[in-house]
Design a protein around this motif. Structure first.
Motif, PDB file in Angstrom:
ATOM      1  N   GLY A  85       0.732  -1.127   0.038  1.00  0.00           N
ATOM      2  CA  GLY A  85       0.128  -0.104   0.019  1.00  0.00           C
ATOM      3  C   GLY A  85       0.946   1.199   0.103  1.00  0.00           C
ATOM      4  O   GLY A  85       1.986   1.259  -0.475  1.00  0.00           O
ATOM      5  N   ASP A  86       0.156   2.402   0.586  1.00  0.00           N
ATOM      6  CA  ASP A  86       1.113   3.645   0.771  1.00  0.00           C
ATOM      7  C   ASP A  86       0.663   4.253   2.049  1.00  0.00           C
ATOM      8  O   ASP A  86      -0.123   3.858   2.949  1.00  0.00           O
ATOM      9  CB  ASP A  86       0.580   4.336  -0.353  1.00  0.00           C
ATOM     10  N   TYR A  87       1.873   5.008   2.507  1.00  0.00           N
ATOM     11  CA  TYR A  87       1.957   5.677   3.735  1.00  0.00           C
ATOM     12  C   TYR A  87       1.974   7.205   3.488  1.00  0.00           C
ATOM     13  O   TYR A  87       2.813   7.788   2.749  1.00  0.00           O
ATOM     14  CB  TYR A  87       3.536   5.416   4.585  1.00  0.00           C
ATOM     15  N   ASN A  88       0.786   7.879   3.728  1.00  0.00           N
ATOM     16  CA  ASN A  88       0.739   9.288   3.637  1.00  0.00           C
ATOM     17  C   ASN A  88       0.952   9.906   5.097  1.00  0.00           C
ATOM     18  O   ASN A  88       0.237   9.472   6.136  1.00  0.00           O
ATOM     19  CB  ASN A  88      -0.658   9.639   3.274  1.00  0.00           C
ATOM     20  N   PHE A  89       1.972  10.647   4.990  1.00  0.00           N
ATOM     21  CA  PHE A  89       2.589  11.139   6.593  1.00  0.00           C
ATOM     22  C   PHE A  89       3.163  12.551   6.338  1.00  0.00           C
ATOM     23  O   PHE A  89       3.163  13.212   5.301  1.00  0.00           O
ATOM     24  CB  PHE A  89       3.506  10.062   6.862  1.00  0.00           C
ATOM     25  N   GLN A  90       2.910  12.982   7.635  1.00  0.00           N
ATOM     26  CA  GLN A  90       3.662  14.479   7.911  1.00  0.00           C
ATOM     27  C   GLN A  90       4.998  14.236   8.714  1.00  0.00           C
ATOM     28  O   GLN A  90       4.806  13.443   9.698  1.00  0.00           O
ATOM     29  CB  GLN A  90       2.884  15.388   8.611  1.00  0.00           C
ATOM     30  N   GLY A  93       5.831  18.452  13.099  1.00  0.00           N
ATOM     31  CA  GLY A  93       5.930  19.786  13.107  1.00  0.00           C
ATOM     32  C   GLY A  93       5.733  20.452  11.564  1.00  0.00           C
ATOM     33  O   GLY A  93       5.735  21.853  11.635  1.00  0.00           O
ATOM     34  N   LEU A  94       5.598  19.846  10.380  1.00  0.00           N
ATOM     35  CA  LEU A  94       5.850  20.347   9.305  1.00  0.00           C
ATOM     36  C   LEU A  94       4.353  20.265   8.495  1.00  0.00           C
ATOM     37  O   LEU A  94       3.760  18.952   8.720  1.00  0.00           O
ATOM     38  CB  LEU A  94       6.722  19.741   8.254  1.00  0.00           C
ATOM     39  N   PRO A  95       3.780  21.252   7.944  1.00  0.00           N
ATOM     40  CA  PRO A  95       2.317  21.058   7.455  1.00  0.00           C
ATOM     41  C   PRO A  95       2.175  20.113   6.240  1.00  0.00           C
ATOM     42  O   PRO A  95       1.197  19.920   5.636  1.00  0.00           O
ATOM     43  CB  PRO A  95       1.920  22.561   7.151  1.00  0.00           C
ATOM     44  N   LYS A  96       3.300  20.083   5.503  1.00  0.00           N
ATOM     45  CA  LYS A  96       3.276  19.205   4.123  1.00  0.00           C
ATOM     46  C   LYS A  96       3.267  17.707   4.256  1.00  0.00           C
ATOM     47  O   LYS A  96       3.862  17.121   5.055  1.00  0.00           O
ATOM     48  CB  LYS A  96       4.891  19.640   3.734  1.00  0.00           C
ATOM     49  N   TRP A  97       2.147  17.331   3.543  1.00  0.00           N
ATOM     50  CA  TRP A  97       1.952  15.819   3.482  1.00  0.00           C
ATOM     51  C   TRP A  97       2.988  15.073   2.574  1.00  0.00           C
ATOM     52  O   TRP A  97       3.449  15.752   1.310  1.00  0.00           O
ATOM     53  CB  TRP A  97       0.790  15.487   3.121  1.00  0.00           C
ATOM     54  N   ASP A  98       3.625  13.966   2.931  1.00  0.00           N
ATOM     55  CA  ASP A  98       4.583  13.120   1.957  1.00  0.00           C
ATOM     56  C   ASP A  98       3.561  12.004   1.503  1.00  0.00           C
ATOM     57  O   ASP A  98       2.810  11.432   2.373  1.00  0.00           O
ATOM     58  CB  ASP A  98       5.808  13.042   2.415  1.00  0.00           C
ATOM     59  N   ARG A  99       4.136  11.105   0.786  1.00  0.00           N
ATOM     60  CA  ARG A  99       3.588   9.792   0.365  1.00  0.00           C
ATOM     61  C   ARG A  99       4.635   8.803  -0.025  1.00  0.00           C
ATOM     62  O   ARG A  99       5.555   9.193  -0.968  1.00  0.00           O
ATOM     63  CB  ARG A  99       2.557  10.023  -0.643  1.00  0.00           C
ATOM     64  N   ASN A 100       4.867   7.585   0.535  1.00  0.00           N
ATOM     65  CA  ASN A 100       5.525   6.647   0.180  1.00  0.00           C
ATOM     66  C   ASN A 100       4.994   5.426   0.146  1.00  0.00           C
ATOM     67  O   ASN A 100       4.097   5.062   0.596  1.00  0.00           O
ATOM     68  CB  ASN A 100       7.014   6.392   1.309  1.00  0.00           C
ATOM     69  N   PRO A 101       5.719   4.435  -0.849  1.00  0.00           N
ATOM     70  CA  PRO A 101       5.173   3.175  -0.876  1.00  0.00           C
ATOM     71  C   PRO A 101       5.166   2.388   0.349  1.00  0.00           C
ATOM     72  O   PRO A 101       6.290   2.632   1.073  1.00  0.00           O
ATOM     73  CB  PRO A 101       5.702   2.602  -1.933  1.00  0.00           C
ATOM     74  N   LEU A 102       4.420   1.412   0.612  1.00  0.00           N
ATOM     75  CA  LEU A 102       4.798   0.551   1.976  1.00  0.00           C
ATOM     76  C   LEU A 102       4.294  -0.903   1.614  1.00  0.00           C
ATOM     77  O   LEU A 102       3.617  -1.274   0.779  1.00  0.00           O
ATOM     78  CB  LEU A 102       3.574   1.011   2.982  1.00  0.00           C
ATOM     79  N   THR A 103       5.208  -1.795   2.124  1.00  0.00           N
ATOM     80  CA  THR A 103       5.013  -3.297   2.021  1.00  0.00           C
ATOM     81  C   THR A 103       5.313  -3.884   3.418  1.00  0.00           C
ATOM     82  O   THR A 103       6.220  -3.436   4.152  1.00  0.00           O
ATOM     83  CB  THR A 103       5.606  -3.818   0.809  1.00  0.00           C
ATOM     84  N   LEU A 104       4.510  -4.753   3.882  1.00  0.00           N
ATOM     85  CA  LEU A 104       4.985  -5.291   5.151  1.00  0.00           C
ATOM     86  C   LEU A 104       4.673  -7.032   4.890  1.00  0.00           C
ATOM     87  O   LEU A 104       3.571  -7.501   4.050  1.00  0.00           O
ATOM     88  CB  LEU A 104       3.870  -5.152   6.029  1.00  0.00           C
ATOM     89  N   LEU A 105       5.709  -7.860   5.149  1.00  0.00           N
ATOM     90  CA  LEU A 105       5.551  -9.228   4.717  1.00  0.00           C
ATOM     91  C   LEU A 105       5.187  -9.934   6.153  1.00  0.00           C
ATOM     92  O   LEU A 105       5.734  -9.856   7.182  1.00  0.00           O
ATOM     93  CB  LEU A 105       6.937  -9.908   4.286  1.00  0.00           C
ATOM     94  N   LYS A 106       4.065 -10.910   6.178  1.00  0.00           N
ATOM     95  CA  LYS A 106       3.509 -11.314   7.342  1.00  0.00           C
ATOM     96  C   LYS A 106       4.543 -12.762   7.262  1.00  0.00           C
ATOM     97  O   LYS A 106       4.579 -13.587   6.501  1.00  0.00           O
ATOM     98  CB  LYS A 106       2.307 -11.813   7.029  1.00  0.00           C
ATOM     99  N   ARG A 107       5.145 -12.829   8.609  1.00  0.00           N
ATOM    100  CA  ARG A 107       6.111 -13.981   8.753  1.00  0.00           C
ATOM    101  C   ARG A 107       5.450 -14.378  10.318  1.00  0.00           C
ATOM    102  O   ARG A 107       5.936 -13.734  11.369  1.00  0.00           O
ATOM    103  CB  ARG A 107       7.194 -13.915   8.863  1.00  0.00           C
ATOM    104  N   ALA A 108       4.738 -15.586  10.523  1.00  0.00           N
ATOM    105  CA  ALA A 108       4.227 -16.268  11.870  1.00  0.00           C
ATOM    106  C   ALA A 108       3.624 -14.914  12.644  1.00  0.00           C
ATOM    107  O   ALA A 108       2.660 -14.466  12.129  1.00  0.00           O
ATOM    108  CB  ALA A 108       5.439 -16.394  12.440  1.00  0.00           C
ATOM    109  N   ASP A 109       4.203 -14.364  13.637  1.00  0.00           N
ATOM    110  CA  ASP A 109       3.396 -13.336  14.655  1.00  0.00           C
ATOM    111  C   ASP A 109       4.000 -12.172  14.276  1.00  0.00           C
ATOM    112  O   ASP A 109       3.893 -11.325  15.083  1.00  0.00           O
ATOM    113  CB  ASP A 109       3.651 -13.762  15.976  1.00  0.00           C
ATOM    114  N   ARG A 110       4.699 -11.865  13.131  1.00  0.00           N
ATOM    115  CA  ARG A 110       5.583 -10.460  13.079  1.00  0.00           C
ATOM    116  C   ARG A 110       5.117  -9.980  11.753  1.00  0.00           C
ATOM    117  O   ARG A 110       4.554 -10.735  10.897  1.00  0.00           O
ATOM    118  CB  ARG A 110       6.910 -10.576  13.261  1.00  0.00           C
ATOM    119  N   LEU A 111       5.261  -8.779  11.398  1.00  0.00           N
ATOM    120  CA  LEU A 111       5.259  -8.030  10.041  1.00  0.00           C
ATOM    121  C   LEU A 111       6.648  -7.292   9.788  1.00  0.00           C
ATOM    122  O   LEU A 111       6.983  -6.633  10.848  1.00  0.00           O
ATOM    123  CB  LEU A 111       4.262  -6.839  10.209  1.00  0.00           C
ATOM    124  N   ILE A 112       7.057  -7.880   8.622  1.00  0.00           N
ATOM    125  CA  ILE A 112       8.417  -7.200   8.347  1.00  0.00           C
ATOM    126  C   ILE A 112       8.355  -6.110   7.343  1.00  0.00           C
ATOM    127  O   ILE A 112       7.837  -6.162   6.259  1.00  0.00           O
ATOM    128  CB  ILE A 112       9.530  -8.048   7.900  1.00  0.00           C
TER     129      ILE A 112
END
Length: 151
Positions: A85-90, A93-112
Motif C-alpha cells: 500500500g502507501d503511507y501518507n504522512f507528515q 511539525g511540518l504542514p506538508k504531507w508526503d507519500r511513500n509506498p509501503l510493504t509488510l511481509l507477514k511471517r508467523a506473529d510478525r510483520l517485516i
C-alpha cells in the motif's frame, strides 16, 4: 392526535430507531491490531484495521531516536503473505504531507517492513515491480503484536 403531537411522536420514533442501529460511525466491527517495532533506536507503532481479507487501513508513526517523528495513514491490499500500500504522512511539525509506498511481509506473529526501488507513475510513488523487495530483518522494522494494549 394534533399536528404538534404527531410531529413530536415522529421525531421520537426517528431518535429511537437511530439509537438501535449497530455499526454507528466511529465504531469499527473490523479486527484492529496494534504492532510495535524497534530498529537501532528508532520506534515504529502501527495500528492496522483489516477492512476485508484483501484490504487494510491504519495509522503508522515512526519516532526517530526522539529527535522527530513521521506520522500518518496507511492503506492498501493484501496479496498472499504481503500487505502492499502507501503511507501518507507528515514530518513532525511540518504542514506538508508526503507519500511513500509501503510493504509488510507477514511471517508467523510478525510483520517485516520491506524496502525497494521507488518509481513514480503520474506522480504517485510505488515500488519497481522488476526489482525485488528487501525484507532483511536486521535492517528493517520488524513489528510484533503489542501485547500490553491487547484486550
Amino acid at each position: 392526535m394534533d399536528l404538534k403531537t404527531a410531529g413530536l411522536f415522529a421525531i421520537l420514533i426517528m431518535l429511537l430507531a437511530g439509537c438501535g442501529q449497530t455499526g454507528s460511525k466511529g465504531v469499527s466491527k473490523n479486527p484492529i491490531t496494534r504492532y510495535v517495532a524497534n530498529n537501532n533506536g528508532d520506534t515504529a507503532i502501527a495500528t492496522i484495521e483489516m477492512l476485508s481479507p484483501a484490504t487494510f487501513k491504519g495509522i503508522l508513526e515512526i519516532r526517530y531516536r526522539g529527535a522527530y517523528k513521521d506520522s500518518g495513514n496507511i492503506r492498501g491490499v493484501v496479496r498472499g503473505d504481503t500487505m502492499i500500500g502507501d503511507y501518507n504522512f507528515q514530518h513532525y511539525g511540518l504542514p506538508k504531507w508526503d507519500r511513500n509506498p509501503l510493504t509488510l511481509l507477514k511471517r508467523a506473529d510478525r510483520l517485516i517492513m520491506g524496502e525497494g526501488m521507488v518509481m513514480y507513475t503520474v506522480g504517485i510513488p510505488h515500488y519497481n515491480p522488476n526489482t525485488p523487495i528487501n525484507y532483511d530483518e536486521s535492517k528493517r522494522f520488524v513489528f510484533f503484536k503489542d501485547t500490553i494494549s491487547a484486550k
